[in-house]
Write an enzyme that holds these catalytic residues in place. Structure first.
Site, short mmCIF file in Angstrom:
data_model
loop_
_atom_site.label_atom_id
_atom_site.label_comp_id
_atom_site.label_asym_id
_atom_site.label_seq_id
_atom_site.Cartn_x
_atom_site.Cartn_y
_atom_site.Cartn_z
N HIS A 267 0.76 -1.12 0.17
CA HIS A 267 -0.05 0.05 0.04
C HIS A 267 0.83 1.37 -0.09
O HIS A 267 2.00 1.42 -0.94
CB HIS A 267 -0.82 -0.07 1.39
CG HIS A 267 -2.06 0.76 1.35
ND1 HIS A 267 -2.40 1.65 0.27
CD2 HIS A 267 -2.98 1.09 2.39
CE1 HIS A 267 -3.66 2.54 0.57
NE2 HIS A 267 -3.87 2.07 1.75
N HIS A 308 -2.14 -2.31 -9.75
CA HIS A 308 -2.76 -1.77 -8.69
C HIS A 308 -4.43 -2.44 -8.55
O HIS A 308 -4.74 -3.24 -9.90
CB HIS A 308 -3.54 0.01 -9.20
CG HIS A 308 -4.09 0.64 -8.15
ND1 HIS A 308 -5.67 0.57 -7.95
CD2 HIS A 308 -3.79 1.42 -7.14
CE1 HIS A 308 -5.76 1.37 -6.85
NE2 HIS A 308 -4.70 1.81 -6.58
N ASP A 365 2.80 5.72 -6.56
CA ASP A 365 3.89 5.63 -5.89
C ASP A 365 5.09 5.55 -6.71
O ASP A 365 6.30 5.74 -6.27
CB ASP A 365 4.04 4.84 -4.83
CG ASP A 365 2.93 5.31 -3.59
OD1 ASP A 365 2.89 6.71 -3.53
OD2 ASP A 365 2.38 4.60 -2.88
#
Ligand code: ACO
Length: 429
Positions: A267, A308, A365
């Site tokens: 995460h 994802h 990210d």
């Protein structure tokens, strides 16, 4: 809400059941299965909740197939270009964009709450200097319940919003204090004349012996990252906040749980893992080797910052951050070989059948760490940066949940352990 039903039939008993279809304003139709156990005696099995909606929500919409992300209906691209973090926070918390006076009143309230009780700094100084800041954040944020227990009547709308705003306001102060504790620097108090991102940079990097000039490029880049990370509907940490919230636990406990969930490398911890991975890759000649490892089923290695659960097309936040990373490096006049490495890794992966077939694209990210690094933010603080921004989403979702009739979150299981057996005294085993 339901315009048609889906009929399911149990072949063993011959019984059938009409399940209502719920339609939100957008998104996939969803089967309401609440009546299934009582009517047919079945539960549903959905590990990882890939197919399960846990709540209804008016806050954030994602279409993973098309790469769409909207806060309260506004496309993330427009908010990233035209808005700022305070306005986005207001939007997420209250549901509408603020007028000039509403925003001024909101900012006033936030700045009223930016300081933390002096005893909290004593608490922070009790940690070992090399404690990971995410571990400190989870503990310190949980401890806020001990400071504000007189304003935690969750049936009171005033208390709910007060707790929400306290957390939005104090999170950067606590984050910077954790960093300064590690550095051995004295506390830097929040400067309320600055905006949210500037205030954070000032609390992070100012030292008493020098003037600290805020670089507008750094402040703008940080504000953008905060906007992009502010909410993402029912992701793991937000679902954690809601699950803890469903028990009636206080909001600080809920957010502390969210921080802990965010820390995981699958995460929010991915932003730190991406830089570690780029360090391990080292140089361009090794990219192919690492891509091969990511594809090898017998190797647990994954490309961090790739893939994802919901986006099966480009993560729209990654597209914005990729451009911003270039702009920030250029504007700050720095170059980063890891940026070139990241671009090469992305290029090779996106041309590879494995990543194409599995629809694996860079996520939010993949590039964010490169910007944080350029701003001088140490790697151990990357996930903390995410937590500062996501606090807005967490508290908005928690307020929404608190205002909606909610049952305690209590999933079921498929039990695979031993059937009943008799206890055997220890001497006879
Ligand atoms: N590298 C290589 N292979 C991958 C990757 C990756 N980064 N991500 C998924 N896969 C593969 C899996 O091995 C799996 O292959 P299989 O079908 O042969 O078993 C397939 O793609 C589907 O992956 P799942 O793990 O089932 O997908 P899930 O939706 O459960 O996981 C997740 C999503 C956790 C983000 C995953 O893609 C991952 O681990 N990515 C790396 C960590 C990361 O970047 N996390 C940040 C996510 S964004 C955020 O939280 C802010």
């Amino acid at each position: 809400m339901s315009d048609h039903h889906v009929i399911i039939k149990d072949q063993s008993s011959g019984q059938s059941l009409e399940l209502p279809v719920i339609r939100g304003t957008e998104g996939e139709p969803t089967l309401d299965i609440k009546s299934l156990p009582a009517s047919l005696g079945y539960f549903t099995y959905d590990p990882g909740f890939s197919s399960t909606a846990s709540c209804t929500s008016d806050i954030t919409f994602i279409d993973g197939g098309q790469g769409i992300l909207r806060y309260r209906g506004y496309p993330i691209e427009q908010l990233a270009e035209k808005s700022d973090f305070s306005e986005v926070a207001y939007l997420l918390l209250y549901g509408e964009l603020p007028s000039v006076s509403e925003l001024a009143a909101y900012n006033d309230e936030i700045t009223n709450h930016t300081m933390v009780h002096e005893q909290l700094n004593t608490f922070i100084s009790g940690f070992h200097y090399d404690a990971h800041p995410m571990a400190m954040m989870a503990g310190v944020v949980g401890s806020l319940a001990a400071f504000y227990h007189d304003k935690m009547d969750m049936d009171s709308s005033e208390h709910r919003f007060l707790s929400a705003k306290r957390m939005i306001a104090k999170m950067p102060t606590i984050a910077a204090a954790c960093f300064r504790h590690h550095m051995g620097w004295p506390t830097a108090y929040p400067k309320n004349s600055l905006n949210f991102a500037e205030r954070f940079l000032h609390m992070m990097f100012s030292v008493p012996t020098e003037n600290y000039e805020i670089d507008p490029v750094a402040a703008k880049a940080l504000d953008l990252l905060f906007i992009l990370h502010a909410d993402h509907e029912q992701n793991a940490s937000t679902s954690t906040v809601r699950l803890v919230g469903s028990t009636g636990a206080n909001p600080y406990a809920c957010i502390a749980a969210g921080i802990s969930a965010l820390w995981g490398p699958a995460h929010g911890g991915a932003n730190e893992s991406v830089i570690n991975m780029l360090n391990d890759i080292g140089d361009m000649s090794q990219v192919g080797k690492f891509v091969a490892r990511a594809k090898d089923r017998d190797d647990p290695f994954r490309l961090m910052g790739f893939g994802h659960r919901v986006y099966k097309n480009f993560d729209p936040r990654a597209s914005i951050i990729r451009v911003a990373a270039h702009e920030v490096l250029q504007a700050l006049g720095t170059s980063d070989p890891q940026m070139d490495l990241a671009l090469e890794l992305e290029r090779i992966a996106l041309e590879d059948d494995y990543f194409i077939e599995k629809k694996l694209y860079p996520n939010v990210d993949f590039y964010s760490g490169i910007i944080y690094k350029a701003l001088g933010i140490p790697m151990s603080m990357f996930t903390v940066m995410f937590a500062i921004a996501r606090t807005v989403g967490w508290v908005s979702q928690w307020v929404e949940q608190s205002e909606t009739p909610t049952r305690i979150g209590r999933p079921r299981q498929v039990y695979n352990g031993p059937s009943e057996r008799d206890y055997v005294p220890i001497k006879s085993r």
